[in-house]
Motif scaffolding. Sequence first.
Motif, PDB file in Angstrom:
ATOM      1  N   ASN A 270       0.821  -1.219   0.000  1.00 53.49           N
ATOM      2  CA  ASN A 270       0.000   0.000   0.000  1.00 53.49           C
ATOM      3  C   ASN A 270       0.851   1.264   0.000  1.00 53.49           C
ATOM      4  OD1 ASN A 270       0.780  -0.867   2.600  1.00 53.49           O
ATOM      5  ND2 ASN A 270      -0.731   0.442   3.577  1.00 53.49           N
ATOM      6  N   SER A 327      -3.534  -0.271  -6.170  1.00 62.73           N
ATOM      7  CA  SER A 327      -4.351  -1.456  -6.450  1.00 62.73           C
ATOM      8  C   SER A 327      -4.312  -2.457  -5.301  1.00 62.73           C
ATOM      9  CB  SER A 327      -3.882  -2.123  -7.749  1.00 62.73           C
ATOM     10  OG  SER A 327      -2.506  -2.457  -7.685  1.00 62.73           O
ATOM     11  N   PHE A 328      -3.347  -2.312  -4.381  1.00 63.25           N
ATOM     12  CA  PHE A 328      -3.301  -3.135  -3.167  1.00 63.25           C
ATOM     13  C   PHE A 328      -4.618  -3.018  -2.398  1.00 63.25           C
ATOM     14  CE2 PHE A 328      -2.365  -3.678   1.358  1.00 63.25           C
ATOM     15  CZ  PHE A 328      -1.645  -4.859   1.369  1.00 63.25           C
ATOM     16  N   SER A 330      -7.738  -3.181  -3.104  1.00 69.01           N
ATOM     17  CA  SER A 330      -8.540  -3.632  -4.247  1.00 69.01           C
ATOM     18  C   SER A 330      -9.995  -3.168  -4.183  1.00 69.01           C
ATOM     19  CB  SER A 330      -8.485  -5.165  -4.347  1.00 69.01           C
ATOM     20  OG  SER A 330      -8.902  -5.765  -3.131  1.00 69.01           O
ATOM     21  N   ASP A 331     -10.515  -2.969  -2.980  1.00 67.07           N
ATOM     22  CA  ASP A 331     -11.906  -2.512  -2.861  1.00 67.07           C
ATOM     23  C   ASP A 331     -12.086  -1.061  -3.293  1.00 67.07           C
ATOM     24  OD1 ASP A 331     -12.767  -4.944  -1.943  1.00 67.07           O
ATOM     25  OD2 ASP A 331     -12.691  -4.398   0.185  1.00 67.07           O
ATOM     26  N   HIS A 333      -9.464   0.904  -5.248  1.00 65.34           N
ATOM     27  CA  HIS A 333      -8.664   1.382  -6.383  1.00 65.34           C
ATOM     28  C   HIS A 333      -9.509   1.464  -7.646  1.00 65.34           C
ATOM     29  CE1 HIS A 333      -5.340   1.836  -9.181  1.00 65.34           C
ATOM     30  NE2 HIS A 333      -5.791   0.803  -9.869  1.00 65.34           N
ATOM     31  N   GLN A 335      -9.858   1.749 -11.689  1.00 67.77           N
ATOM     32  CA  GLN A 335      -9.179   1.474 -12.948  1.00 67.77           C
ATOM     33  C   GLN A 335      -9.474   2.609 -13.919  1.00 67.77           C
ATOM     34  OE1 GLN A 335      -7.244  -1.385 -13.222  1.00 67.77           O
ATOM     35  NE2 GLN A 335      -6.457  -0.492 -15.130  1.00 67.77           N
ATOM     36  N   LYS A 521      -0.292 -10.092   3.920  1.00 65.13           N
ATOM     37  CA  LYS A 521      -0.566  -9.417   2.647  1.00 65.13           C
ATOM     38  C   LYS A 521       0.740  -9.073   1.942  1.00 65.13           C
ATOM     39  CE  LYS A 521      -4.297  -8.146   1.469  1.00 65.13           C
ATOM     40  NZ  LYS A 521      -5.327  -8.730   0.595  1.00 65.13           N
TER      41      LYS A 521
END
Length: 586
Positions: A270, A327-328, A330-331, A333, A335, A521
């Motif tokens: 992160n 993108s770490f 993920s909920d 980030h 695109q 992680k």
Amino acid sequence: MKKKFWLLFIVSIVFVMLCAPIASMNVKAASPSTLRVGWTKEPDSLSPFISNRVSTFELHLLIYDTLVAFDNNLKPVGRLAESWKVSEDNLTWTFKLKKGVKWHDGKPFTSKDVKFSYETILKSEMGMYSDFLKGISSIKTPDDYTVVIKTDKPKANMLYITTPIIPKHIWEKVKFKDLETWPNKKPIGTGPFKFVEWKKGEYVKLEANKDYFMGAPKFDELIYPLYANNDTMVQSLKVGEIDAAININSNQVKLLESEKNIKVVSNPTNSFTNIGINTWKDKASKGNPLLLNNSIKQAMEYAIDKQKIIDVAFSGQGKPGTTIVPSFLSDWHFQLSPEKARAFDLNKAKSILDIAGFLDKNGDGVREDQSGKPLEFRFYLRSDSPEEVKAGQMVHSMLKDAGIETKVETLDDGVLGDRIYDNGDYDLFIWGWTTDIDPTTILSIVSTDQIGNLSETYYSNPKYDELLAKQETTLDFKERQGMVYQMQDLLAEDLPYIILMEENAMQAVRTDKWKGWIPVKGAYFMAANNYNYLHVEPTNGTANNTNTKESNNTWLIYGGVALVLIVGVIVIFARRKKGIDQFDEM
């Protein structure tokens, strides 16, 4: 004469046998197991009110506790809080605290400590923890083990607050006006480790809290030796002087992977590395006003080959970045569209500048605006990071290909920080951030409210500020996610930051002396929880003993005494064999 010799010889042997258990007991009693974790960046302060460095945050995870912590999947779990519930209107949170928890000085932990911590940190608006508490309107403590927190609006990140709970009985003695300067030289917490010593420029030392309510660590001492550079730290790891290294260089990953007793991780995390751009519109700004033009900033991003920089400057350890929410997470980030992600395209960069009217009219290789002012910017790099210096040199060359000149200068962290935060006296710089698990904090650093505090770029956008406030009070996940996505899209248009790369966590640990290492992680350390510190243990119970030398000396002393006695007996016997009889008179 022979009888006397054998009598002394037997006494000597008995003496050695008696000494053996004494020396063994000394080894057992005076040789604590010590985990040594090397790093190259020591804390900036031990005070939660004035610290900002990741290394300080790591220490706070060990010395202090929070109401709610993160498990290995980075989901909220109780720590000082045993349970909690929220009212139907989502405005009242009731936390039940664990009983029997004590501060390191033996004083009992109660709900009053939580109330004092939150209210004092919130009121001060200082440091990296105060923002977590925004939105709290009142805190009540109906008894020693209940905390009732009320908010004006629903608080989406209530279970993601990493603000440490500090002892009221110590901090209430500090005058409020002194919080900004009080160093907290001997921090007292409830955490798994007790503070022992910080010798600035050398090491930080902690000791295990054997009475820790979550279970004591499986070793006795934790020491963070400070290294001037990564090369020296890695050599110490290879020869076993330290047991782990937190921030190895990217070019050292493959080198250490070949070591038999060392485990290396290089995984997405992160954190990100960015080019910060001065976007301050105030007349007090000392930044180049040309950087307020989005066309110039967008052309810059197209001109930069991020993957090449990662491959060359960071030995391939990372991936191109796009937004300040990596993108770490993920909920959260987003695109970006190809038009806003802006993959390397030098021709596209030149075309944008041409259309915007920035041309090289005098043929010197540098474009000018319509008034003849060149696209020339001050570009500051951190001397503390050779990799960032190399990346900056590459950025300089790439921007020059597009007709943009940069004047590169390397500064130490302190000087660069002053240039950025004190008066906005910069144009461009390379640095980075490590985000929290909840996106609010990283998103807030580019809000108008943070100008004069955490904001590096002095960015201000009313629409962005509005979305930031709304997502903070939205508990519906999908609805909140949509707002967080919109905010990233706005930043991609205005570009207060060009995100060069998402960083890997590059860490190494020894497996011959220690067992139980589990990457959380992808990382052993700086992983938003303290799992490895609580679970790793010596392979033989005596890893890296700090008093081994002392114990060996004990053996040498006792053995030496015994040897002198034996030699003395032999000498006596030899003299008698030679007819020297003065001893016979004794």
